[in-house]
Design a protein around this motif. Structure first.
Motif, mmCIF file in Angstrom:
data_model
loop_
_atom_site.group_PDB
_atom_site.id
_atom_site.type_symbol
_atom_site.label_atom_id
_atom_site.label_comp_id
_atom_site.label_asym_id
_atom_site.label_seq_id
_atom_site.Cartn_x
_atom_site.Cartn_y
_atom_site.Cartn_z
ATOM 1 N N LEU A 10 0.825 -1.206 0.000
ATOM 2 C CA LEU A 10 0.000 0.000 0.000
ATOM 3 C C LEU A 10 0.859 1.255 0.000
ATOM 4 N N ARG A 11 1.948 1.188 0.744
ATOM 5 C CA ARG A 11 2.859 2.336 0.804
ATOM 6 C C ARG A 11 3.437 2.644 -0.587
ATOM 7 N N ASP A 12 3.829 1.586 -1.271
ATOM 8 C CA ASP A 12 4.409 1.772 -2.605
ATOM 9 C C ASP A 12 3.394 2.328 -3.596
ATOM 10 N N CYS A 13 2.111 2.170 -3.277
ATOM 11 C CA CYS A 13 1.081 2.659 -4.196
ATOM 12 C C CYS A 13 0.728 4.122 -3.945
ATOM 13 N N ASP A 14 1.376 4.715 -2.946
ATOM 14 C CA ASP A 14 1.127 6.125 -2.580
ATOM 15 C C ASP A 14 -0.360 6.407 -2.400
ATOM 16 N N ASP A 15 -0.883 7.345 -3.218
ATOM 17 C CA ASP A 15 -2.266 7.789 -3.027
ATOM 18 C C ASP A 15 -3.285 6.990 -3.831
ATOM 19 N N ASN A 40 -5.695 -6.683 10.196
ATOM 20 C CA ASN A 40 -4.550 -6.702 11.107
ATOM 21 C C ASN A 40 -3.856 -5.336 11.126
ATOM 22 N N LEU A 41 -3.740 -4.757 9.930
ATOM 23 C CA LEU A 41 -3.117 -3.435 9.805
ATOM 24 C C LEU A 41 -3.904 -2.399 10.599
ATOM 25 N N TYR A 46 -3.130 1.566 11.779
ATOM 26 C CA TYR A 46 -3.083 2.228 10.472
ATOM 27 C C TYR A 46 -4.514 2.504 10.007
ATOM 28 N N ALA A 47 -4.723 3.663 9.404
ATOM 29 C CA ALA A 47 -6.049 3.956 8.852
ATOM 30 C C ALA A 47 -6.027 3.559 7.375
ATOM 31 N N VAL A 48 -6.897 2.619 7.018
ATOM 32 C CA VAL A 48 -6.956 2.154 5.627
ATOM 33 C C VAL A 48 -8.371 2.409 5.112
ATOM 34 N N VAL A 59 -4.305 5.654 4.539
ATOM 35 C CA VAL A 59 -4.651 7.053 4.794
ATOM 36 C C VAL A 59 -3.746 7.671 5.864
ATOM 37 N N ALA A 60 -3.477 6.925 6.920
ATOM 38 C CA ALA A 60 -2.645 7.492 7.999
ATOM 39 C C ALA A 60 -1.952 6.383 8.755
ATOM 40 N N LYS A 61 -0.784 6.724 9.283
ATOM 41 C CA LYS A 61 -0.081 5.732 10.102
ATOM 42 C C LYS A 61 -0.187 6.131 11.571
ATOM 43 N N PRO A 62 -0.075 5.153 12.455
ATOM 44 C CA PRO A 62 -0.233 5.477 13.874
ATOM 45 C C PRO A 62 1.043 6.097 14.455
#
Ligand code: BTN
Length: 325
Positions: A10-15, A40-41, A46-48, A59-62
């Motif tokens: 997901l990180r590699d996919c950016d937005d 699990n994330l 993490y907000a997905v 969307v956001a990391k903790p």
């Protein structure tokens, strides 16, 4: 603790939104496994976002010191490269010492916890370590140095913390000998070094660092309110603990390499230059004795030179200092 596989994707996919199908295919797992991983994330904080027909987006990391977050752009070669993460533990120093007994942690391995249930301060005190508010970490080193260098090594860590905080936040902390860091007279960081070995050689050194980051005044227990501070109180805004921990690991490594290469001169120079102690009238409790006088210097051995009221000059190597008014 491993980085969850869907997180990296997901990180590699950016937005961009990615469908469960695309992720399942790319990761060679089933769509049900993708869904489980996303859940699990979310449990990790993490907000997905999930939109039907479009898929998922990070969307956001903790605000957590997860190893994969800390190690993502960590510019060190050994400090923090092996990282043991605890949501809670008794004390990261205890965990580090346990690791030294039961495993062979790499040089520079570090233990980090979101909260410590029995955080240890110097002189048998407790260290207040609330969840997610600070950096509670212990770094394992094996310096090929004599035990007599111990005082200077803890000073080295104080200098490293000062440099790290300056680099990550722009804040200028001062060093209260031997190794407290203050801002506006309040203690923001404490260091507890524990060692093992023979007289002529240190076998290991566990450097415990407690850095108050995002506490506000009311977060401190009554008895600490007058004396404790945090970087947030100093900066007037909350700060990113991951960025701070990365800077801390980097500066500890840089200072340590500096000492191994050139000795302690440069470190002691910094300690003197940014000292909250020199020229001050203070009381030092060293074991059973209590000395009062004016701090005249920090020697090349790391000791504090104190001019007593009698005019006599004595050097102390450890202890608790209180600035007198
Ligand atoms: C002091 O009394 O000033 C030293 C405080 C050291 C606290 C740190 S927090 C991480 C590490 N684990 C501990 O139990 N103590 C140190």
């Amino acid at each position: 603790m491993e980085e969850p596989r869907v997180l990296k994707f997901l990180r590699d996919c950016d937005d961009r939104f990615v469908s469960g199908e695309e992720m399942a295919e790319a990761l060679s797992i089933s769509r049900a496994a993708v869904w489980k991983d996303i859940e699990n994330l979310r449990r990790l904080g993490y907000a997905v976002a999930a939109i039907p027909n479009r898929g998922y987006r990070l969307v956001a990391k903790p605000d957590c010191l997860y190893p994969w977050e800390v190690q993502a752009d960590l510019a060190t070669s050994f400090v923090g490269r092996e990282l043991f993460y605890f949501r809670e533990t008794d004390s990261t120093n205890n965990q580090a010492k346990k690791l030294l007994k039961t495993a062979t942690p790499a040089e520079g391995a570090a233990v980090v916890a979101e909260t410590q249930l029995a955080g240890k301060g110097r002189l048998g005190r407790q260290w207040f370590s609330p969840a997610g508010a600070g950096i509670w970490t212990s770094i394992i080193l094996h310096p090929a140095l004599p035990v007599a260098d111990m005082a200077k090594l803890t000073i080295m860590v104080a200098v490293a913390v000062r440099r790290a905080v300056l680099e990550a936040t722009g804040l200028e902390l001062v060093i209260k000998w031997p190794n407290d860091l203050l801002w506006a007279g309040r203690k923001v960081c404490g260091i507890l070094a524990e060692l093992g070995g023979e007289v002529d050689r240190l076998a290991f050194l566990v450097v415990g660092i407690g850095l108050n980051v995002n506490q506000v005044a009311e977060d401190f227990p009554e008895e600490l309110r007058e004396t404790a501070g945090s970087l947030r109180l100093a900066a007037g805004r909350s700060l990113d603990r991951v960025v701070l921990l990365q800077a801390l690991f980097r500066q500890v490594e840089a200072c340590y390499l500096q000492v191994l290469k050139e000795g302690f001169a440069g470190i002691l120079e910094d300690c003197r230059r940014y000292s909250a102690t020199l020229g001050q009238r203070l009381t030092v409790r060293e074991g059973a004795r209590t000395l009062t006088g004016v701090a005249r210097g920090i020697g090349d051995d790391g000791g504090l030179q104190l001019e007593l009221t009698t005019g006599e000059l004595v050097t102390v190597y450890s202890g608790d200092t209180t600035l007198s008014v």
